[in-house]
Design an enzyme around this catalytic site. Sequence first.
Site, PDB file in Angstrom:
ATOM      1  N   ASP A  31       0.856  -1.187   0.000  1.00  0.00           N
ATOM      2  CA  ASP A  31       0.000   0.000   0.000  1.00  0.00           C
ATOM      3  C   ASP A  31       0.894   1.240   0.000  1.00  0.00           C
ATOM      4  OD1 ASP A  31      -1.928   1.905   0.329  1.00  0.00           O
ATOM      5  OD2 ASP A  31      -2.477   1.319   2.376  1.00  0.00           O
ATOM      6  N   ASP A  82      -3.410   2.336  -5.734  1.00  0.00           N
ATOM      7  CA  ASP A  82      -2.182   2.322  -4.929  1.00  0.00           C
ATOM      8  C   ASP A  82      -2.059   1.118  -3.998  1.00  0.00           C
ATOM      9  OD1 ASP A  82      -4.011   3.026  -2.945  1.00  0.00           O
ATOM     10  OD2 ASP A  82      -2.521   4.233  -1.895  1.00  0.00           O
ATOM     11  N   GLU A  83      -2.800   0.082  -4.299  1.00  0.00           N
ATOM     12  CA  GLU A  83      -2.712  -1.114  -3.445  1.00  0.00           C
ATOM     13  C   GLU A  83      -2.686  -2.360  -4.302  1.00  0.00           C
ATOM     14  OE1 GLU A  83      -5.333  -1.631   0.089  1.00  0.00           O
ATOM     15  OE2 GLU A  83      -6.031   0.336  -0.550  1.00  0.00           O
TER      16      GLU A  83
HETATM   17 MG   LIG Z   1      -2.388   4.059   0.308  1.00  0.00          MG
END
Ligand SMILES: [Mg+2]
Length: 415
Positions: free
Chosen positions: A13, A111-112
């Site tokens: 993350d 974003d993960e």
């Molecule tokens: Mg994040």
Amino acid sequence: MLKGREKTIIHLDMDAYFASVEQRDHPIYQGRPVLVCHTDSVDGVFGVVAAASYEARPFGVKSGMSVFEAKKLCPKGIYLMGDYNKYLHNTKELVKICESFTDQVEVFSIDEMWLDVTETKNRFKEDAGRIAYRLQTEVKRKLGLSSSIGVGPNKLVAKMAGEFHKPGGITVIRPSDLPQILAPLPVKKLFGVGRKMKKHLDLIGVATIGDLAEVPEEYLKKRFGVVGLWLKQAAKGLGDGVLASGRGSTSLMVKSFGHSSALGSGEADIDKLCQILLGLCEGVTRRMRRGKYLGRTVTLRLRLARSFGFTRGHTLSGVSDMIETIYPVARALLLKEQPVLVEYPATLIGVSVSNLLFAEKQLSIFDLFDDRFVRLTTAVDNVKDKYGDRLITRAALLDWRRRYHGVEPSRLHKP
Ligand SMILES: [Mg+2]
């Protein structure tokens, strides 16, 4: 004995993603409160904060907050308009790095991502924590960005592990440590437990994940159906991590798109319900396309007689904004509840899509669909934009529109 089959999943993350990208690209912003906003103009007060740098967080600014509110809390912050093409490009680079560690990478949001590093670990006899450290270092070296990593035996646990040390941390949860680590956590930390579910759990005195793991399976099944069983598994740290509700930190303006329909005194006819669901999915996906959002998690919402409501979710392997993907998933979720519906007719049905990714169409690298569907949908959207929503409709919806909106079908398909 089981060890060979045990999986090692990494959840990666990115920390304050959009804001960190801007700080990297503009060194003058480093060490200062940066707020990337989803807005037409940062001079104004409209729009929403999409990402706040760690320097901005002590002011109480959070993603999802209106720019107006944020400016009151953090008047000296640097307010920027989001450059989503840049972030998507960056995400593609991130995926490439992940793919140099394993060929099994699942992109969860902008974003993960999850990496199944079981093979890597076994082949190179490398410790999971060490792989995580190499990944984090590589991301920092190649992209100049900080990330938080969680490692666990499944996606769910890996994602929860990543929450422990943010930003910049690495947390490894071994299967043997699971009970001690999970049990004391508040139940809302468990993915799939939304606000409503938490209320129900409060009522029966379930405060921690450990409490939930102790509730007899039969009771949970009776009360929450299949969701109850899933929760019980999740509370024990089992399962492959089917995330029932998206809390992806894409941190974009919209968290989900949803439509619902009240059904008066109750509807138990599964064909009718499917038809209504199709109509709802059509509305939802159309709004998504209009806003240029793609989504991953489909959630079905039902309220049954006696006002007992619950949700069921499914996360796709890719993102989509097409009814051809969303509806079959929603329908499958509904069909699973059929036995319950026979006894308790639905008084409300709803569908929502969450886990959103804001994307220009051509950049939707994960789109599931072949071009023909996309072109057909675009053509229909264009006609609707020009002549209104009711000019073209699905044949399968004619009956529904007449019944629930009092519109004559003959007026729908004749221009
Ligand atoms: Mg994040």
